[in-house]
Design a protein around this motif. Structure first.
Motif, PDB file in Angstrom:
ATOM      1  N   GLN A  48       0.839  -1.194   0.000  1.00 50.02           N
ATOM      2  CA  GLN A  48       0.000   0.000   0.000  1.00 50.02           C
ATOM      3  C   GLN A  48       0.878   1.249   0.000  1.00 50.02           C
ATOM      4  OE1 GLN A  48      -3.528   0.582   0.142  1.00 50.02           O
ATOM      5  NE2 GLN A  48      -3.653  -1.563  -0.496  1.00 50.02           N
ATOM      6  N   HIS A  49       0.733   2.049  -1.049  1.00 47.88           N
ATOM      7  CA  HIS A  49       1.295   3.402  -1.034  1.00 47.88           C
ATOM      8  C   HIS A  49       0.143   4.343  -0.729  1.00 47.88           C
ATOM      9  CE1 HIS A  49       3.461   7.050  -2.005  1.00 47.88           C
ATOM     10  NE2 HIS A  49       2.447   7.408  -2.787  1.00 47.88           N
ATOM     11  N   LEU A  50       0.186   5.018   0.415  1.00 47.60           N
ATOM     12  CA  LEU A  50      -0.871   5.927   0.811  1.00 47.60           C
ATOM     13  C   LEU A  50      -0.526   7.336   0.322  1.00 47.60           C
ATOM     14  CD1 LEU A  50      -1.448   4.633   4.449  1.00 47.60           C
ATOM     15  CD2 LEU A  50      -2.614   3.948   2.350  1.00 47.60           C
ATOM     16  N   PHE A  51      -1.476   7.958  -0.346  1.00 47.94           N
ATOM     17  CA  PHE A  51      -1.254   9.254  -0.977  1.00 47.94           C
ATOM     18  C   PHE A  51      -1.640  10.408  -0.063  1.00 47.94           C
ATOM     19  CE2 PHE A  51      -1.395   6.529  -4.654  1.00 47.94           C
ATOM     20  CZ  PHE A  51      -0.625   7.159  -5.615  1.00 47.94           C
ATOM     21  N   ALA A  52      -0.875  11.485  -0.118  1.00 45.76           N
ATOM     22  CA  ALA A  52      -1.361  12.766   0.369  1.00 45.76           C
ATOM     23  C   ALA A  52      -2.342  13.296  -0.681  1.00 45.76           C
ATOM     24  CB  ALA A  52      -0.210  13.745   0.563  1.00 45.76           C
ATOM     25  N   THR A  53      -3.350  14.059  -0.247  1.00 51.77           N
ATOM     26  CA  THR A  53      -4.378  14.503  -1.196  1.00 51.77           C
ATOM     27  C   THR A  53      -3.784  15.327  -2.332  1.00 51.77           C
ATOM     28  OG1 THR A  53      -4.826  16.366   0.278  1.00 51.77           O
ATOM     29  CG2 THR A  53      -6.278  14.463   0.455  1.00 51.77           C
ATOM     30  N   HIS A  54      -2.866  16.241  -2.012  1.00 51.12           N
ATOM     31  CA  HIS A  54      -2.281  17.063  -3.075  1.00 51.12           C
ATOM     32  C   HIS A  54      -1.362  16.235  -3.969  1.00 51.12           C
ATOM     33  CE1 HIS A  54       0.761  17.126   0.102  1.00 51.12           C
ATOM     34  NE2 HIS A  54       1.653  17.475  -0.790  1.00 51.12           N
ATOM     35  N   GLU A  55      -0.752  15.174  -3.420  1.00 52.25           N
ATOM     36  CA  GLU A  55       0.109  14.291  -4.212  1.00 52.25           C
ATOM     37  C   GLU A  55      -0.712  13.554  -5.267  1.00 52.25           C
ATOM     38  OE1 GLU A  55       2.734  10.187  -3.628  1.00 52.25           O
ATOM     39  OE2 GLU A  55       1.503  10.982  -1.991  1.00 52.25           O
ATOM     40  N   LEU A  56      -1.882  13.061  -4.873  1.00 52.46           N
ATOM     41  CA  LEU A  56      -2.735  12.333  -5.813  1.00 52.46           C
ATOM     42  C   LEU A  56      -3.205  13.252  -6.932  1.00 52.46           C
ATOM     43  CD1 LEU A  56      -4.307   9.764  -6.604  1.00 52.46           C
ATOM     44  CD2 LEU A  56      -6.167  10.569  -5.125  1.00 52.46           C
ATOM     45  N   ARG A  57      -3.677  14.434  -6.569  1.00 49.97           N
ATOM     46  CA  ARG A  57      -4.150  15.361  -7.601  1.00 49.97           C
ATOM     47  C   ARG A  57      -3.014  15.747  -8.549  1.00 49.97           C
ATOM     48  NH1 ARG A  57      -7.969  20.666  -7.147  1.00 49.97           N
ATOM     49  NH2 ARG A  57      -7.407  21.592  -9.125  1.00 49.97           N
ATOM     50  N   GLN A  58      -1.832  16.005  -8.009  1.00 59.79           N
ATOM     51  CA  GLN A  58      -0.695  16.391  -8.845  1.00 59.79           C
ATOM     52  C   GLN A  58      -0.310  15.283  -9.799  1.00 59.79           C
ATOM     53  OE1 GLN A  58       0.809  19.629  -8.695  1.00 59.79           O
ATOM     54  NE2 GLN A  58       1.435  18.803 -10.685  1.00 59.79           N
ATOM     55  N   LEU A  59      -0.342  14.055  -9.320  1.00 64.88           N
ATOM     56  CA  LEU A  59      -0.010  12.913 -10.176  1.00 64.88           C
ATOM     57  C   LEU A  59      -0.993  12.806 -11.338  1.00 64.88           C
ATOM     58  CD1 LEU A  59       1.511  10.286 -10.848  1.00 64.88           C
ATOM     59  CD2 LEU A  59      -0.023   9.102  -9.243  1.00 64.88           C
ATOM     60  N   VAL A  60      -2.280  12.906 -11.048  1.00 58.85           N
ATOM     61  CA  VAL A  60      -3.294  12.776 -12.096  1.00 58.85           C
ATOM     62  C   VAL A  60      -3.171  13.925 -13.094  1.00 58.85           C
ATOM     63  CG1 VAL A  60      -5.760  12.619 -12.589  1.00 58.85           C
ATOM     64  CG2 VAL A  60      -4.835  11.503 -10.553  1.00 58.85           C
ATOM     65  N   GLU A  61      -2.941  15.132 -12.598  1.00 61.65           N
ATOM     66  CA  GLU A  61      -2.799  16.271 -13.517  1.00 61.65           C
ATOM     67  C   GLU A  61      -1.551  16.135 -14.382  1.00 61.65           C
ATOM     68  OE1 GLU A  61      -5.243  19.927 -11.447  1.00 61.65           O
ATOM     69  OE2 GLU A  61      -3.051  19.832 -11.121  1.00 61.65           O
ATOM     70  N   ASP A  62      -0.458  15.666 -13.793  1.00 64.08           N
ATOM     71  CA  ASP A  62       0.778  15.506 -14.564  1.00 64.08           C
ATOM     72  C   ASP A  62       0.614  14.490 -15.689  1.00 64.08           C
ATOM     73  OD1 ASP A  62       2.044  17.336 -12.980  1.00 64.08           O
ATOM     74  OD2 ASP A  62       3.174  15.881 -11.797  1.00 64.08           O
ATOM     75  N   VAL A  63      -0.022  13.377 -15.389  1.00 66.42           N
ATOM     76  CA  VAL A  63      -0.150  12.294 -16.374  1.00 66.42           C
ATOM     77  C   VAL A  63      -1.192  12.626 -17.438  1.00 66.42           C
ATOM     78  CG1 VAL A  63      -0.843   9.888 -16.700  1.00 66.42           C
ATOM     79  CG2 VAL A  63       0.697  10.509 -14.820  1.00 66.42           C
ATOM     80  N   THR A  64      -2.328  13.203 -17.023  1.00 71.92           N
ATOM     81  CA  THR A  64      -3.414  13.448 -17.971  1.00 71.92           C
ATOM     82  C   THR A  64      -3.266  14.787 -18.692  1.00 71.92           C
ATOM     83  OG1 THR A  64      -4.836  14.523 -16.318  1.00 71.92           O
ATOM     84  CG2 THR A  64      -4.983  12.117 -16.524  1.00 71.92           C
ATOM     85  N   GLY A  65      -2.538  15.721 -18.092  1.00 73.21           N
ATOM     86  CA  GLY A  65      -2.434  17.049 -18.679  1.00 73.21           C
ATOM     87  C   GLY A  65      -3.708  17.851 -18.574  1.00 73.21           C
ATOM     88  N   SER A  66      -4.619  17.436 -17.718  1.00 73.22           N
ATOM     89  CA  SER A  66      -5.892  18.141 -17.560  1.00 73.22           C
ATOM     90  C   SER A  66      -5.944  18.847 -16.216  1.00 73.22           C
ATOM     91  CB  SER A  66      -7.066  17.157 -17.663  1.00 73.22           C
ATOM     92  OG  SER A  66      -7.069  16.277 -16.553  1.00 73.22           O
ATOM     93  N   ARG A  67      -6.838  19.838 -16.118  1.00 73.69           N
ATOM     94  CA  ARG A  67      -7.081  20.493 -14.839  1.00 73.69           C
ATOM     95  C   ARG A  67      -8.114  19.671 -14.088  1.00 73.69           C
ATOM     96  NH1 ARG A  67      -8.610  26.441 -16.362  1.00 73.69           N
ATOM     97  NH2 ARG A  67      -9.482  25.385 -18.162  1.00 73.69           N
ATOM     98  N   CYS A  68      -7.721  19.112 -12.985  1.00 72.21           N
ATOM     99  CA  CYS A  68      -8.559  18.153 -12.277  1.00 72.21           C
ATOM    100  C   CYS A  68      -9.391  18.817 -11.187  1.00 72.21           C
ATOM    101  CB  CYS A  68      -7.697  17.046 -11.675  1.00 72.21           C
ATOM    102  SG  CYS A  68      -6.860  16.036 -12.911  1.00 72.21           S
ATOM    103  N   VAL A  69     -10.400  18.093 -10.759  1.00 73.56           N
ATOM    104  CA  VAL A  69     -11.272  18.536  -9.684  1.00 73.56           C
ATOM    105  C   VAL A  69     -11.291  17.453  -8.616  1.00 73.56           C
ATOM    106  CG1 VAL A  69     -13.639  19.141  -9.054  1.00 73.56           C
ATOM    107  CG2 VAL A  69     -12.716  19.868 -11.260  1.00 73.56           C
ATOM    108  N   ALA A  70     -11.158  17.859  -7.360  1.00 78.79           N
ATOM    109  CA  ALA A  70     -11.277  16.905  -6.254  1.00 78.79           C
ATOM    110  C   ALA A  70     -12.743  16.806  -5.876  1.00 78.79           C
ATOM    111  CB  ALA A  70     -10.441  17.361  -5.065  1.00 78.79           C
TER     112      ALA A  70
END
Length: 483
Positions: free
Chosen positions: A139-161
């Motif tokens: 289990q790698h447990l994410f910080a909330t900002h870490e998860l959002r940053q990862l998704v934005e970096d990979v997808t190139g989209s502006r994400c919403v939590a």
């Protein structure tokens, strides 16, 4: 043990569920999962979400490398990726897996992950950037900002939590803006009618609720077909004579403020051209502003005010709802819309950045700096002095979050003066105020430093010779045991 490159027993993390997972439930509530959309559960585990969503008439298929390895990974309108990233040991593989799921999403990718505050529930030894359990799972447990940053970096989209640990990555801006608009001003529910009288009644109700007449394409088809046959000038006259003007005016003011809130929030994320806005927002701008530029200028000024500590403190002092303390304003969720618009923007910015938790009762907005907390008091209305269950906070400057659970605590903080957290016209406020007045007269608030926790409050009740029966203060009989 713990060297990058090894593979854990990933399939053993797939638990059996009797109901929808939290991320799937959130997506369903948010209107992202419905019968007309094709859905792929990418890494579906044992397939419980697939079966549950099929019972809700969703077109969904599932793929999993262990449980459903031969299922097809076909492109879908919505791709669910539920707690998949947590179990992958290699950061590079996490990114590649996320990239694969994004390539399959035509409209939105919904990514969820377990968060760092769940560390106490994961037992095992440190390995790489996570925990290897005795069962051989990782289990790698994410910080909330870490998860959002990862998704934005990979997808190139502006994400919403959407909620803590649940990120929406939209394929195009129209879908993202539509979602945000619904979060700020939920769509009105039409009373569908196939008769002319019923259609006109529904139209009047819309005008009274929105502050303007709808366009045909905003109305359900049965109503739109009837309205289209009516003379436009006669319809306008009918609305002027039938709709209650005080309701229309109040709704117009509310729709104007909701539009400013939406545009200010969009600048916080990056604002697009007028044509990219949802139709309902475009029509509100045309109805309540002289131009898109004027609306944007007013929204820009609103966002600038959010950065002004003295202005924010003034707005908190002027708020019609909420309890103001030396450090923050506390407002019940039922009364959020009664706050000044700049404070609503404050709360929305925090929610979009880190996600509101699924369960919460009060929001706490700090005076200085910018930090919002959502506090959960599950028995707020039934308990005269509700006990806190959890506290989730986001710092808007760093986007870092923290979470504290009080489950199992033996001396939890509790609330007094419940009416102060509500708007004055809340249906429960008068009853709560009567209890507060009785407690003040009984001398129970004479030592405020003693009554902030369960033990201190119970001790003060016993010392003063009182006990509570619902929301009534009752004198303790001499034969009743103290404590």
């Amino acid at each position: 043990m713990g060297e990058p490159g090894w593979a854990s027993e990933r399939h053993r993390t797939a638990i059996a569920r009797s109901c929808l997972s939290v991320p799937a439930r959130q997506a369903f509530i948010d209107g992202q999962l419905y019968p007309d959309r094709k859905i792929l559960d990418f890494g579906c585990g044992r397939g419980d979400d697939v079966r549950a969503l099929k019972r809700l008439d969703c077109q969904i298929t599932g793929w999993d490398p262990h449980f459903q390895p031969h299922a097809q990974k076909c492109p879908a309108d919505v791709v669910l990726m539920t707690y998949v990233l947590n179990v992958i040991e290699d950061p590079a593989e996490r990114r590649e897996t996320l990239r694969t799921a994004w390539a399959l999403a035509r409209t939105v990718l919904i990514v969820s992950a377990r968060l760092t505050w769940e560390r106490s529930k994961v037992h095992g030894d440190r390995a790489a950037d996570g925990v290897l359990t005795s069962r051989g799972t990782f289990q790698h447990l994410f910080a909330t900002h870490e998860l959002r940053q990862l998704v934005e970096d990979v997808t190139g989209s502006r994400c919403v939590a959407a909620a803590p640990g649940i990120i929406y990555a939209f394929r195009d801006e129209a879908a993202r803006l539509s979602y945000l608009a619904k979060r700020i001003a939920p769509q009105l529910t039409w009373a569908v009618s196939h008769e002319a009288d019923g259609a006109i009644k529904a139209l009047v109700e819309y005008v009274e609720s929105r502050g303007r007449a709808p366009r045909l394409e905003e109305a359900p088809r049965p109503i739109a077909e009837i309205i289209a046959q009516l003379n436009p000038s006669a319809m306008r006259k009918l609305l002027r004579e039938t709709a209650r003007q005080e309701l229309v005016d109040a709704s117009a003011r509310r729709s104007t403020l909701d539009t400013l809130l939406f545009l200010a929030l969009e600048l916080f994320n990056g604002r697009g051209p007028f044509a990219s806005l949802p139709l309902s927002v475009q029509l509100d701008i045309r109805a309540f502003f002289s131009s898109y530029r004027e609306a944007c200028n007013r929204a820009d000024r609103l966002l600038l005010k959010l950065r002004d500590d003295s202005y924010v403190r003034g707005a908190m002092s002027a708020s019609r709802a909420g309890k103001l303390t030396p450090t923050a304003l506390y407002v019940h969720k039922r009364s959020l819309d009664m706050m000044p618009t700049v404070l609503r923007l404050y709360e929305h910015c925090a929610a979009i950045a880190a996600g509101r938790p699924e369960q919460w009762t009060l929001v706490k907005l700090k005076h200085d700096g910018r930090a919002a907390s959502w506090l959960h008091y599950p028995d707020f209305d039934s308990d005269p002095h509700p006990r806190i269950c959890s506290d989730y906070q986001v710092d808007l400057r760093s986007l870092k979050t923290s979470h504290r659970s009080y489950e199992g605590s033996t001396n939890r903080p509790l609330l007094h003066r419940k009416h102060e957290f509500l708007a004055p016209d809340d249906p429960h406020a008068a009853r709560y105020r009567r209890l507060t007045d009785a407690e003040v007269r009984a001398g129970l608030y004479a030592k405020p430093h003693l009554i902030g926790t369960e033990a201190g409050w119970e001790a003060e009740l016993a010392r003063c010779g009182w006990h509570l029966k619902g929301h009534r203060l009752v004198k303790r009989r001499p034969d009743q045991a103290s404590g």
